[in-house]
Design a protein around this motif. Structure first.
Motif, short mmCIF file in Angstrom:
data_model
loop_
_atom_site.label_atom_id
_atom_site.label_comp_id
_atom_site.label_asym_id
_atom_site.label_seq_id
_atom_site.Cartn_x
_atom_site.Cartn_y
_atom_site.Cartn_z
N ILE A 1 9.16 19.53 -1.80
CA ILE A 1 8.04 20.36 -1.35
C ILE A 1 7.31 20.95 -2.54
CG2 ILE A 1 7.51 22.56 -0.20
CD1 ILE A 1 9.73 21.80 1.86
N THR A 2 8.05 21.40 -3.54
CA THR A 2 7.43 21.97 -4.74
C THR A 2 6.60 20.91 -5.46
OG1 THR A 2 9.25 23.54 -4.97
CG2 THR A 2 7.91 23.11 -6.94
N ALA A 3 7.15 19.70 -5.59
CA ALA A 3 6.41 18.63 -6.25
C ALA A 3 5.15 18.26 -5.48
CB ALA A 3 7.31 17.40 -6.42
N THR B 1 3.48 20.21 -3.43
CA THR B 1 2.55 21.34 -3.55
C THR B 1 1.79 21.25 -4.87
OG1 THR B 1 4.00 22.69 -2.17
CG2 THR B 1 2.36 23.85 -3.49
N ASP B 2 2.50 20.89 -5.93
CA ASP B 2 1.85 20.73 -7.23
C ASP B 2 0.86 19.57 -7.18
OD1 ASP B 2 1.52 21.28 -10.09
OD2 ASP B 2 2.46 19.31 -10.34
N ASP B 3 1.24 18.45 -6.56
CA ASP B 3 0.34 17.30 -6.45
C ASP B 3 -0.91 17.64 -5.65
OD1 ASP B 3 1.85 15.57 -7.95
OD2 ASP B 3 2.76 14.55 -6.23
N LEU B 4 -0.80 18.58 -4.72
CA LEU B 4 -1.94 18.94 -3.88
C LEU B 4 -2.76 20.10 -4.45
CD1 LEU B 4 -0.30 18.51 -0.38
CD2 LEU B 4 -2.13 17.12 -1.38
N SER B 5 -2.41 20.56 -5.64
CA SER B 5 -3.22 21.59 -6.28
C SER B 5 -4.50 20.95 -6.83
CB SER B 5 -2.43 22.28 -7.39
OG SER B 5 -2.12 21.38 -8.41
N PRO B 6 -5.57 21.73 -6.97
CA PRO B 6 -6.86 21.17 -7.41
C PRO B 6 -6.80 20.58 -8.81
CG PRO B 6 -7.14 23.38 -6.50
CD PRO B 6 -5.67 23.15 -6.64
N VAL B 7 -7.65 19.61 -9.05
CA VAL B 7 -7.71 18.96 -10.36
C VAL B 7 -8.30 19.92 -11.39
CG1 VAL B 7 -7.97 16.64 -9.42
CG2 VAL B 7 -9.99 17.94 -9.97
N THR B 8 -7.99 19.66 -12.64
CA THR B 8 -8.53 20.45 -13.73
C THR B 8 -9.76 19.74 -14.30
OG1 THR B 8 -7.16 19.33 -15.37
CG2 THR B 8 -6.24 21.32 -14.33
N THR B 9 -10.55 20.48 -15.04
CA THR B 9 -11.72 19.89 -15.69
C THR B 9 -11.29 18.83 -16.69
OG1 THR B 9 -12.90 21.98 -15.41
CG2 THR B 9 -13.82 20.43 -16.99
N GLU B 10 -10.13 19.05 -17.33
CA GLU B 10 -9.63 18.06 -18.29
C GLU B 10 -9.28 16.75 -17.59
OE1 GLU B 10 -8.29 21.21 -18.04
OE2 GLU B 10 -9.40 22.03 -19.74
N ALA B 11 -8.70 16.84 -16.41
CA ALA B 11 -8.36 15.63 -15.65
C ALA B 11 -9.63 14.89 -15.23
CB ALA B 11 -7.52 15.97 -14.43
N VAL B 12 -10.65 15.65 -14.86
CA VAL B 12 -11.93 15.03 -14.48
C VAL B 12 -12.54 14.31 -15.68
CG1 VAL B 12 -14.30 15.51 -13.72
CG2 VAL B 12 -12.36 16.67 -12.62
N GLY C 1 -4.63 12.50 1.78
CA GLY C 1 -4.15 12.71 3.15
C GLY C 1 -2.68 12.40 3.33
N LYS C 2 -2.22 11.32 2.73
CA LYS C 2 -0.80 10.94 2.89
C LYS C 2 0.12 11.98 2.25
CE LYS C 2 -1.22 7.85 -1.03
NZ LYS C 2 -1.80 6.57 -1.31
N TYR C 3 -0.34 12.63 1.18
CA TYR C 3 0.47 13.67 0.54
C TYR C 3 0.54 14.92 1.43
CZ TYR C 3 0.33 10.82 -3.64
OH TYR C 3 0.47 9.78 -4.53
N ARG C 4 -0.59 15.25 2.08
CA ARG C 4 -0.60 16.40 2.99
C ARG C 4 0.35 16.16 4.16
NH1 ARG C 4 -6.20 15.96 2.14
NH2 ARG C 4 -6.93 17.55 0.69
N GLU C 5 0.28 14.95 4.72
CA GLU C 5 1.16 14.62 5.85
C GLU C 5 2.63 14.68 5.43
OE1 GLU C 5 -0.19 10.78 7.06
OE2 GLU C 5 -2.13 11.54 7.77
N ASP C 6 2.92 14.16 4.26
CA ASP C 6 4.30 14.19 3.76
C ASP C 6 4.77 15.63 3.56
OD1 ASP C 6 6.64 12.88 3.04
OD2 ASP C 6 6.08 12.72 0.93
N LEU C 7 3.89 16.47 3.04
CA LEU C 7 4.24 17.88 2.83
C LEU C 7 4.55 18.57 4.16
CD1 LEU C 7 4.59 20.30 0.94
CD2 LEU C 7 2.13 20.70 1.14
N VAL C 8 3.73 18.31 5.17
CA VAL C 8 3.96 18.91 6.49
C VAL C 8 5.32 18.46 7.03
CG1 VAL C 8 3.18 18.88 8.90
CG2 VAL C 8 1.54 19.24 7.06
#
Length: 148
Positions: A15-17, A19-30, A104-111
């Motif tokens: 769940i922690t992993a 949640t981290d994957d679903l956090s917003p992207v950074t400007t550096e990643a963009v 979407g698949k990450y959100r479903e997995d988190l739920v």
């Protein structure tokens, strides 16, 4: 076979992993994604000044999950989108749409994992020691009586 505490701990780590994957992207990643598309030979979309490229994409992707952008970029690099012109970078809004769809698949997995964790947390507590001792005495008496 894993124990209930181990299973709950594993679910909590997952769940922690997620949640981290679903956090917003950074400007550096963009910026790294834009560089990757440029290195792949994709042309910059018209209408976006070169100096504002990162800002334009960062604005469109500000609420997009990291995992969604990562998966969308992987699929772009591998040419998996049939409806995309790979000569040009996707416009910022189009990349954001694709990344949200991938997330979407990450959100479903988190739920699912949160529901499983909640169900395990609601599992009955350990048995009363007095009851366990009484049942063991009954079983021992039964075994002793059956052995004769």
């Amino acid at each position: 076979m894993t124990t209930l505490p181990e299973t709950r701990s594993t679910l909590q780590r997952e769940i922690t992993a997620l949640t981290d994957d679903l956090s917003p992207v950074t400007t550096e990643a963009v910026a790294a994604c834009i560089d990757a598309m440029k290195r792949a030979g994709m042309a910059v979309p018209t209408g976006i000044p070169a100096g504002e490229l990162v800002a334009a994409y960062a604005l469109a992707l500000r609420t997009v999950p990291k995992a969604g952008l990562r998966d969308a970029m992987r699929r772009i690099r591998q040419g998996e989108y049939a409806d995309m012109d790979y000569a040009f970078m996707p416009r910022p809004a189009e990349l954001a749409r694709r990344a949200r769809a991938e997330a979407g698949k990450y959100r479903e997995d988190l739920v699912r994992k949160r529901e499983a964790h909640a169900a395990l947390a609601a599992a009955p507590a350990a048995k009363d020691p007095a009851t366990v001792a009484r049942v063991r005495r009954l079983v021992a008496g039964f075994r002793h009586g059956s052995a004769a």
